[in-house]
Write an enzyme that holds these catalytic residues in place. Structure first.
Site, PDB file in Angstrom:
ATOM      1  N   ASP A 156       1.438  18.382  32.949  1.00 42.32           N
ATOM      2  CA  ASP A 156       0.217  18.287  33.741  1.00 42.32           C
ATOM      3  C   ASP A 156       0.121  19.437  34.744  1.00 42.32           C
ATOM      4  O   ASP A 156       1.119  20.104  35.055  1.00 42.32           O
ATOM      5  CB  ASP A 156       0.168  16.939  34.461  1.00 42.32           C
ATOM      6  CG  ASP A 156      -1.235  16.384  34.584  1.00 42.32           C
ATOM      7  OD1 ASP A 156      -2.195  17.169  34.502  1.00 42.32           O
ATOM      8  OD2 ASP A 156      -1.374  15.157  34.777  1.00 42.32           O
ATOM      9  N   ASP A 190      -9.431  13.237  31.575  1.00 41.52           N
ATOM     10  CA  ASP A 190      -8.843  12.016  32.133  1.00 41.52           C
ATOM     11  C   ASP A 190      -9.749  10.814  31.930  1.00 41.52           C
ATOM     12  O   ASP A 190      -9.362   9.687  32.270  1.00 41.52           O
ATOM     13  CB  ASP A 190      -8.590  12.192  33.633  1.00 41.52           C
ATOM     14  CG  ASP A 190      -7.275  12.905  33.918  1.00 41.52           C
ATOM     15  OD1 ASP A 190      -6.452  13.024  32.998  1.00 41.52           O
ATOM     16  OD2 ASP A 190      -7.073  13.345  35.067  1.00 41.52           O
TER      17      ASP A 190
END
Length: 737
Positions: free
Chosen positions: A466, A534
């Site tokens: 990430d 997301d």
């Protein structure tokens, strides 16, 4: 490679060709578009003869050229290929060709090839090499490197040359009238925007230290009729995970004999690249693609290019469960064990432990950088959970955010100078975190060794990597001054990924950046999957993934089944809709399956079985999209390369004026063939906004389906059910002998 200097050279592949003329100071493009076939001497001379523009009134007294390295010296008043200076001088580059090497591939030169051009510039004291390679799929890659050679300009030998910009610019013809590119935000990435090519410059800059959620992504110049299946398109993409600049430009005098210009290059910060004698700068690869078959044609070329890589995933993409929206930071062995048990019931093949496993990480405000298992939560380490995962025959994955740091961490307290930012004072946090300066060797080695140690200790199969914030004021004080280092930081990331994969050849890596903030072909050269967003809301996800597939094939796009009520939008959707949307990529689950009832678990298990049945097709087929007048509906498909089978999703996102669809054509089918058409409703029926389906649908719902000619499906079209909003159907087509 034979010397091609002074000749008209052609690269051809897969229905497209690039023709350049190497006569003159710098080679120029004579044609980029549809394949002209093998160029004989007469055709080459005709292209050269017709490649010169008029001399206009109130203009330079010679025809304006537009070369592969356009400068003001040629009369080009638009965005130049190169910008820079040596302490305020050497601002007028005049590169000149000194060698051309030509290497066509295939007996008739019809399988692509390479043209390499060497140039020198006595003004800026740069030696340059430009390499143009057309691959067998019709994708043109352009690589440029420059090296400072002070002997070319002794007067400025002691002064470094500051390179402010180095771009690749290609001309496009007058019929390219429209611009299509993308914008977005967190949880709404890759939103298309389209408009006319006006006179002047359309410039898109990414200055976030990464492409960003609002990345241009793919910039397209197209004909007015451009759609998924129609029109011509000329597209560009920078295969780079740092700053970038895209430009579409139209000047009143044109660009040589062409109308407009399409260009791309790295976005360099002031003073970032300063070349002393012998220093080299290698620009990121610029990709250019032409299609005569609309946007789907662009996607097909790029997908074929990616799938041909030796590093492309060759094993079936495992059904994945990620723990994030299931448990967030509430890491508890009993709870996670129960989740794994339920994952086993529905056919999950990989479990990924997301954020929250490492030292001090009980929320998002602390712990980043301390890559040690938190023994207050995991007293026996992660081995008990890993053993449970492996006992179910599943792979084990884990989350890292290696490029980031919280100030509330042991690492930041011990090494505050490792934080990337001005030495005088750091700027604001974003998501309560800063960026680690990977350009410092000791920082790079520390992070690399911590990741590698965790991978070794637990036999990690998969990393979710990430990167949750922009690089704001990205300067490093490592050299004693605050120097911009986005370029070096990006190269350090690439080097770390390459090293990890060399050390752990079985390791797969997913790239995530707050979702879809770093989706580019530079990062995909080193990773195996992108997290497109997301947002697991299927209404948003359907659109995000449809446009992500313009560049990235579905097997590299993670798509997860979320909760009934989306954690990012609060929208509620039916299970059947969520399952169908998550099916047509690299499928996974991001939902606490403890909340699912037995009936829902059974339907999820059936979905998992269908995914395993169809993933070979979805992950290798040609992506197609129907051109529909009603933008609240979508018909997208995956057609086997040999045409033997196809899968289509018919979805409705909202209400619209039409009461029914009319005849909808299924793109990508053979009009001469016959097909068995079956509606797959293992996940539950889609809710209709009608009293009865079109008559043929009842037969398609039978286990053996209905037989229809390709001429009806592909050319005439068929009426489709009018679905209620947020509903979808899955059509399975098999070509009959």
């Amino acid at each position: 490679m034979p010397d091609g200097y002074g000749a008209v050279l052609s690269l051809r592949a897969s229905g497209t060709s690039l023709v350049i003329d190497t006569v003159g100071r710098v080679p120029r493009v004579l044609h980029w578009g549809a394949d002209l076939g093998a160029i004989d001497t007469a055709e080459a001379e005709a292209l050269r003869e017709t490649g010169g523009p008029a001399v206009l009134n109130n203009s330079p007294d010679v025809p304006r050229a537009f070369s592969l390295w356009p400068t003001e010296f040629e009369g080009w008043a638009g965005t130049p290929a190169q910008e820079g200076h040596a302490a305020g001088s050497a601002t007028t580059p005049r590169p000149e060709t000194i060698a051309v090497r030509y290497s066509p591939q295939g007996d008739d030169g019809g399988n692509g090839g390479t043209i390499e051009i060497d140039l020198v510039d006595a003004i800026t004291a740069l030696r340059s090499t430009m390499s143009l390679r057309l691959d067998p799929f019709g994708v043109l890659s352009v690589d440029i490197s420059v090296v400072r050679d002070a002997s070319l300009a002794p007067d400025t030998a002691a002064t470094p040359y500051t390179l402010d910009a180095l771009r690749v610019l290609l001309p496009v013809p007058e019929r390219a009238t429209d611009i299509l590119d993308f914008t977005g935000k967190w949880c709404r990435e890759r939103a298309p925007q389209r408009g006319p090519i006006f006179f002047g410059s359309h410039v898109r800059r990414a200055r976030r230290g990464k492409p960003g959620h609002d990345a241009p992504f793919l910039v397209v110049a197209g004909t007015s009729d451009l759609s998924f299946g129609r029109g011509e398109a000329w597209a560009s993409h920078l295969a780079w995970s740092g700053d970038a600049e895209y430009v579409v430009e139209k000047l009143t005098e044109g660009a040589g004999p062409f109308s407009s210009v399409l260009g791309v290059g790295e976005g360099l910060r002031p003073g970032e690249i300063a070349l002393a004698d012998g220093d080299r700068y290698v620009a990121p690869t610029a990709l250019f693609v032409w299609s005569g078959e609309g946007l789907d044609g662009i996607a097909h070329r790029l997908h074929r290019r990616l799938r041909a890589r030796p590093s492309h995933p060759s094993t079936p993409r495992p059904l994945t469960l990620n723990s994030w929206e299931a448990v967030y930071f509430d890491h508890d062995l009993d709870r996670l064990t129960a989740l794994v048990e339920r994952a086993g019931r529905v056919g999950v093949e990989r479990v990924v432990l997301d954020d929250g496993w490492f030292h001090g990480r009980r929320d998002a405000n602390a712990g980043l950088g301390d890559w040690f298992v938190d023994r207050s939560v995991w007293p026996d380490g992660l081995s008990p959970l890993v053993d449970i995962v492996r006992s179910h025959g599943m792979q084990f994955g884990i989350w890292f955010e290696p490029e980031m740091i919280n100030l509330d961490s042991d690492l930041a307290r011990a090494h505050p100078d490792w934080v990337l930012g001005p030495r005088q004072a750091l700027g604001a946090t974003a998501r309560d975190q800063y960026v680690l300066d990977l350009t410092r060797p000791e920082v790079y080695e520390h992070v690399l060794e911590r990741i590698s140690a965790i991978v070794d200790e637990y036999g990690v199969d998969y990393i979710k990597w990430d990167h949750n914030r922009d690089l704001s004021e990205p300067v490093s004080g490592y050299a004693g001054i605050d120097r911009p280092v986005v370029h070096e930081q990006t190269l350090a990331l690439y080097r770390m990924l390459d090293t990890l994969r060399a050390r752990h050849p079985r390791l797969e890596i997913e790239t995530c950046s707050g979702g879809g903030g770093r989706v580019d072909l530079g990062i995909l050269d080193r990773t195996d999957r992108v997290w497109a967003s997301d947002c697991n809301d299927p209404v948003e996800r359907l659109q995000i993934e449809r446009w992500t597939r313009m560049l990235v094939p579905p097997e590299l796009i993670g798509s997860h089944l979320g909760a009934p009520r989306s954690h990012t939008t609060s929208r509620r959707t039916d299970l059947s809709f969520r399952l169908i949307v998550a099916l047509t990529a690299h499928a996974g689950i991001e939902w606490d399956l403890q909340e699912a009832g037995d009936d829902e678990l059974e339907r999820i298990a059936q979905w998992g079985a269908v995914y395993r049945e169809l993933r070979g097709l979805i992950h290798s087929g040609r992506v197609v999209n129907a051109d529909l007048s009603d933008d609240t509906t979508a018909l997208s498909g995956f057609v086997a390369i040999d045409g033997s089978r196809a899968i289509y999703t018919w979805a409705r996102l909202g209400t619209s004026a039409p009461g029914q669809s009319g005849r909808v054509r299924f793109p990508g089918l053979d009009a001469r063939a016959r097909y068995s058409v079956r509606i797959r409703d293992e996940f539950g029926p889609a809710s209709r906004h009608q009293s009865a389906d079109p008559s043929w649908i009842a037969a398609a719902l039978r286990p053996d389906g209905v037989t229809l000619p390709g001429s009806v499906l592909a050319a005439a079209g068929v009426p489709l059910p009018t679905l209620n909003p947020q509903q979808a159907m899955l059509f399975d087509l098999v070509r009959l002998p």
